[in-house]
Write an enzyme that holds these catalytic residues in place. Structure first.
Site, short mmCIF file in Angstrom:
data_model
loop_
_atom_site.label_atom_id
_atom_site.label_comp_id
_atom_site.label_asym_id
_atom_site.label_seq_id
_atom_site.Cartn_x
_atom_site.Cartn_y
_atom_site.Cartn_z
N GLU A 9 0.80 -1.22 0.00
CA GLU A 9 0.00 0.00 0.00
C GLU A 9 0.84 1.28 0.00
O GLU A 9 0.54 2.23 -0.72
CB GLU A 9 -0.94 0.05 1.23
CG GLU A 9 -1.94 -1.05 1.31
CD GLU A 9 -1.49 -2.14 2.25
OE1 GLU A 9 -2.34 -2.71 2.92
OE2 GLU A 9 -0.27 -2.40 2.33
N ASP A 96 -1.91 -5.21 3.60
CA ASP A 96 -1.99 -5.54 5.02
C ASP A 96 -2.83 -6.81 5.27
O ASP A 96 -3.77 -7.11 4.51
CB ASP A 96 -2.59 -4.37 5.79
CG ASP A 96 -1.59 -3.24 5.98
OD1 ASP A 96 -0.40 -3.46 5.72
OD2 ASP A 96 -2.00 -2.14 6.39
N ASP A 98 -5.45 -8.02 6.69
CA ASP A 98 -6.79 -7.93 7.25
C ASP A 98 -7.77 -7.83 6.09
O ASP A 98 -7.39 -7.89 4.93
CB ASP A 98 -6.93 -6.75 8.23
CG ASP A 98 -6.54 -5.42 7.59
OD1 ASP A 98 -6.45 -5.34 6.35
OD2 ASP A 98 -6.34 -4.45 8.34
N GLU A 100 -9.52 -5.33 4.93
CA GLU A 100 -9.33 -4.19 4.04
C GLU A 100 -8.12 -4.41 3.13
O GLU A 100 -8.15 -4.07 1.95
CB GLU A 100 -9.16 -2.89 4.85
CG GLU A 100 -9.14 -1.67 3.96
CD GLU A 100 -9.31 -0.38 4.73
OE1 GLU A 100 -9.36 0.68 4.08
OE2 GLU A 100 -9.38 -0.40 5.98
N TYR A 321 1.93 -6.20 13.29
CA TYR A 321 0.78 -5.49 12.74
C TYR A 321 -0.09 -4.93 13.85
O TYR A 321 -0.41 -5.62 14.82
CB TYR A 321 -0.03 -6.43 11.84
CG TYR A 321 -1.05 -5.72 11.00
CD1 TYR A 321 -0.69 -4.63 10.21
CD2 TYR A 321 -2.37 -6.13 10.97
CE1 TYR A 321 -1.61 -3.97 9.43
CE2 TYR A 321 -3.32 -5.50 10.18
CZ TYR A 321 -2.93 -4.41 9.42
OH TYR A 321 -3.86 -3.76 8.65
N ARG A 323 -3.22 -3.59 13.78
CA ARG A 323 -4.68 -3.71 13.75
C ARG A 323 -5.01 -5.16 14.09
O ARG A 323 -5.04 -6.04 13.24
CB ARG A 323 -5.24 -3.32 12.38
CG ARG A 323 -5.06 -1.84 12.06
CD ARG A 323 -5.67 -1.47 10.72
NE ARG A 323 -5.61 -0.04 10.50
CZ ARG A 323 -4.61 0.58 9.86
NH1 ARG A 323 -3.60 -0.14 9.38
NH2 ARG A 323 -4.62 1.88 9.68
N HIS A 367 -4.36 -12.64 14.19
CA HIS A 367 -3.01 -12.09 14.30
C HIS A 367 -2.46 -12.27 15.71
O HIS A 367 -3.15 -12.75 16.61
CB HIS A 367 -3.01 -10.60 13.96
CG HIS A 367 -3.80 -10.26 12.74
ND1 HIS A 367 -3.87 -11.06 11.64
CD2 HIS A 367 -4.55 -9.17 12.45
CE1 HIS A 367 -4.62 -10.50 10.72
NE2 HIS A 367 -5.06 -9.36 11.19
#
Length: 888
Positions: A9, A96, A98, A100, A321, A323, A367
């Protein structure tokens, strides 16, 4: 042979990954999302512009098909990525780990349409070992995760675009509703309503200061012959009365009488000594939610500031990570932490391996917890290149993760009872103490608290060693050093802070922890809350919106509503529920789940009345006194119809502190007209004291007719001024501002002193420096002002823009380019033109070349004004989505 292409990203993440992978791979950044639903009318595809659902970009008549568009500012990036794909053997999507991130990877594949194999890789920390393992485990894109994320996006778009227009019609233009943000606003408003309903109670107590040979301590009277004495928790906050008639509440007279009585009853006797060993275990490593809470308590960071710093730490490979809902650590992480503990503190301080499990609703534990990628990298070894926010946050993360594997702290808790015997019976005092006999994890970390009193109570309090039968005398080994009656007041429920609101949202399963930062940022930016220190204070607009939603859209702001949505999204992610079935039930209704449906709820909008905040009735006339929201903000209205009178409510007035009497005085003061303070001897004009939406101010001369080009001179009162005691001389002094301090002997520029939005200041050209006291506006000398300008401008967390970093000279004009943090977010400036950063461009990723492009685009648009970054009211937020306005 061409190298495989890896797409991530952000440029910062790309740099770190390229450093780890070396020359075997080419790494490029998409710079966030490359396409999204239309953000404004100009982006709506022509084919759907005339559809009733066209502005939403979601075809509610055809299986909720989304219409994605590529923003203009992403066209060049897509061309670059397509060029980078030429002749590559494969494309690896490393967004990432997740939902999203999975969605971003899917959009990249759909837009770029590679003709070579495309695989998905994910890693929870940017280390060589984790990345190499991810390459070995490359897989296809998980379309169930994509469906879950896109369903969330569609639900939030429908909610925002269908409910927000109701608020525009019934409350105020520009407001927004959101699936999560509206529930968060409701929580803040209901806490303020509890404060409004709160009735303060005053009670008295007795405290004895007792001196032993080696220490002193305080003992509090808790029982009398008539029974237990009341403390704050014994009073009903709504009535101010005692909950239990069996408890006693002392008043000043009673407390004073008891003090005199008991002072004559010496010696007192120690009747109980209760010593108990105890232990205290460490907290789990951080999740997204607990990191935001603790950073707010300990560092004063907003949730948004915490997540920005954590993002930079992750992209640089410093932490795992950020989140995550998980509190677990990998075997490797536990081994590394054990080595660090033994090395830094000693083997006796290691208490692991410890395993934790989260207790929050709707947790996703795929995670690890947030932890350092290298436990040997202590905070002191983080490196000079890290920013202060990153250093402070890393220290918090490192200490918490290390402490989670350390031994329990061993404690000794002591409770004393001291009895004073009087003719009518026994009076009992108590004192409590806590001593740490083995620090354990406390050597590394002490958790914060939302309650300062509770946090204070957690500190070590050591009592002297006493025995039953010891006597408290006027003079002796144990003596009465002080004895006083003290007044106490009950306190209203504390307003939410970032920390306590995040905690409440998580406890009720409202939204996802990864969205909390954007939720709080959105409700603040939209004018639903403002900050008073750390506290989040709701506005009257928030009250009106919440009352409307609770009355007419109750199902949409129920505390369990967003949790149910999250459960449905989890089911979609696991393949247990079909996307279209979920969206249909959300939109049309589902009787089996007792859900009325979004469309039927919104279609009843014609029955909705304009919301008001009821303050009560006028004590003399009996007419209603309410607060309404107008074009220019909230105002008080007394009465109804043509005979109604009104006045603006000051913007910084907390709703819980605004009483019926204040509202009536505000309106009556306006009706009486401005109070005359006298005449200005220089101009002969009258001076008036007035009140407006920004508070009290003085005005020189009469108020002109509406539409007149001439404006009278006005000046706001300062924090030290009171309307009740304001003199003519002080008013003239205020009206004389800005005060000319002098001219800079080097540049010839005038230096003036005045009051501004953020307090007193001096100004030279376009430069400002804050003054420390209001009085300095009238007293600061030229030399003192020049010295302030010689000093580096201090950073301001909120308010005036602060420099993030210097970017270098403009290649054409030579002017210095700077990246600044402004009220509405980061932007770049050359001193003349300002340009907001695009929604997916992180400040750390901005290059000089990209800054020049942004400024050129801004100049081409014909606007050079202050950048204003806004984001949508969908409530859940999208990563980095703060630049372009979203109507919902």
């Amino acid at each position: 042979m061409s190298k495989p292409l890896v797409i991530v990203e952000s440029p910062a993440k790309a740099r770190t990954l390229a450093r780890l992978l070396g020359d075997d791979y080419r790494v490029e950044a998409s710079v966030g999302h490359i396409r999204d639903l239309p953000e404004n009318a100009s982006e709506v595809p022509a084919a759907i512009k005339d559809k009733p659902w066209g502005r939403m970009g979601v075809d509610v008549e055809n299986a909720f098909q989304p219409y994605y568009v590529v923003p203009r500012d992403k066209a060049a990036r897509i061309r670059d990525l397509r060029a980078a794909m030429k002749d590559v053997p494969e494309v690896l999507l490393a967004t990432d780990p997740d939902r999203e991130g999975e969605s971003i990877s899917w959009h990249l594949r759909e837009v770029l349409k590679p003709t070579v194999p495309v695989r998905r890789i994910q890693f929870h920390e940017i280390t060589e070992e984790a990345v190499r393992r991810a390459l070995d485990d490359a897989r296809d894109i998980d379309l169930q995760l994509v469906d879950a994320q896109e369903s969330r996006r569609i639900v939030d778009r429908l909610y925002g675009y269908m409910v927000s227009p109701v608020l525009w019609k019934k409350v105020q233009t520009g407001l927004s509703a959101g699936r999560v943000q509206s529930v968060a606003v409701r929580l803040v408003v209901e806490r303020e309503e509890a404060r409004r309903a709160f009735r303060r109670s005053t009670f008295w107590g007795l405290e004895a200061r007792i001196q032993a040979s080696d220490a002193s301590f305080t003992a509090t009277l808790v029982r009398t012959p008539a029974g237990r004495l009341a403390s704050g928790k014994d009073f009903d906050p709504a009535t101010g009365q005692l909950r239990d008639a069996a408890t006693q509440a002392l008043d000043e007279v009673g407390a004073t009488r008891l003090r005199e009585l008991l002072a004559e009853q010496l010696p007192w006797t120690v009747t109980t000594v209760d010593e108990r060993p105890g232990s205290q275990g460490p907290s789990a490593p951080f999740t997204t939610s607990t990191l935001q809470q603790e950073a707010n308590r300990k560092l004063g960071f907003s949730a948004d500031r915490t997540m920005n710093a954590a993002q930079r730490l992750f992209q640089e490979g410093m932490i795992s990570y950020h989140r995550t809902d998980s509190t677990s650590l990998s075997d490797r992480a536990m081994q590394e932490s054990a080595d660090a503990i033994r090395s830094l503190y000693g083997a006796e301080f290691y208490g692991g391996p410890r395993h934790y499990k989260t207790k929050v609703k709707n947790a996703q534990e795929a995670h690890e917890a947030i932890r350092p990628t290298d436990f040997g990298r202590t905070p002191q070894r983080l490196g000079a290149g890290a920013g202060r926010d990153e250093i402070n946050l890393y220290e918090l993360i490192w200490k918490r993760a290390v402490a989670s594997q350390m031994a329990d702290a061993r404690l000794s808790r002591t409770t004393l009872e001291i009895t004073a015997s009087a003719p009518d019976g026994d009076y009992v005092f108590t004192a409590s103490g806590k001593a740490v006999t083995f620090a354990g994890f406390l050597r590394a970390y002490v958790e914060g608290s939302d309650d300062p009193a509770a946090e204070l109570g957690d500190q070590e309090t050591i009592l002297p060693r006493l025995s039953v039968g010891d006597r408290v005398e006027r003079d002796g080994a144990l003596s009465l050093a002080g004895f006083e009656a003290k007044s106490h007041e009950t306190t209203p429920p504390a307003r939410y802070t970032d920390a306590s609101l995040v905690k409440r949202l998580e406890e009720d399963g409202i939204g996802r922890p990864s969205t909390y930062a954007s939720i709080i940022s959105t409700i603040e930016r939209r004018g639903y809350v403002w900050r008073q220190g750390k506290a989040l204070v709701p506005t009257f607009t928030a009250f009106a919106v919440t009352h409307l939603l609770k009355q007419h859209f109750a199902a949409l702001v129920e505390l369990g509503f967003t949790g149910q949505i999250e459960e449905n999204l989890d089911e979609i992610a696991k393949g247990e529920r079909e996307r279209n079935a979920f969206l249909t039930s959300f939109y049309e209704g589902d009787s089996a789940r007792d859900w009325p449906g979004l469309r039927p709820l919104v279609e009843n909008e014609t029955q909705i009345e304009y919301p008001v905040v009821d303050l009560g009735r006028h004590p003399e006339t009996g007419v209603p006194v309410v607060i309404r929201i107008g074009r220019f903000g909230p105002y008080v209205q007394i009465g109804e119809g043509e005979g109604a009178t009104n006045a603006s409510v000051p913007e910084d007035m907390p709703p819980a502190d605004f009483t019926l009497d204040q509202a009536i005085e505000l309106v009556e003061s306006r009706a009486r007209g401005p109070a005359s303070l006298g005449t200005d001897p220089a101009s002969g004009l009258p001076i008036y004291l007035m009140t407006g939406r920004f508070g009290p101010y003085v005005q020189l001369g009469e108020t002109p007719e509406k539409g007149s080009a001439t404006k009278p001179r006005r000046a706001s009162l300062t924090r030290d001024d009171s309307p009740a005691t304001l003199t003519t001389e002080r008013a003239i002094e205020l009206l004389s501002l800005p005060r000319l301090v002098g001219a800079d002997p080097t540049t010839g520029e005038e230096i003036v002193a005045n009051f501004g939005r953020y307090g007193p200041y001096v100004k030279r050209g376009s430069e400002f420096r804050s003054l420390t006291a209001d009085s300095q506006v009238f007293e600061v000398t030229l030399d003192e002002a020049l010295e302030l300008f010689r000093q580096e401008k201090p950073s301001r967390r909120r308010g005036a823009a602060t420099v993030i970093r210097e970017l270098g000279p403009h290649p054409t004009s030579g002017s210095g380019l700077k990246l600044l943090e402004g009220r509405y977010g980061p932007y770049v400036t050359d001193g003349t033109t300002n340009a907001s950063l695009p929604k997916d461009l992180q400040p750390d990723d901005l290059t000089l070349e990209r800054a020049v492009e942004l400024l050129l685009a801004r100049e081409a648009s014909g606007s050079k004004g202050r950048p204003r970054r806004t984001s949508g009211g969908n409530g859940a937020g999208r990563r980095g989505s703060t630049a372009r306005k979203r109507r919902a």
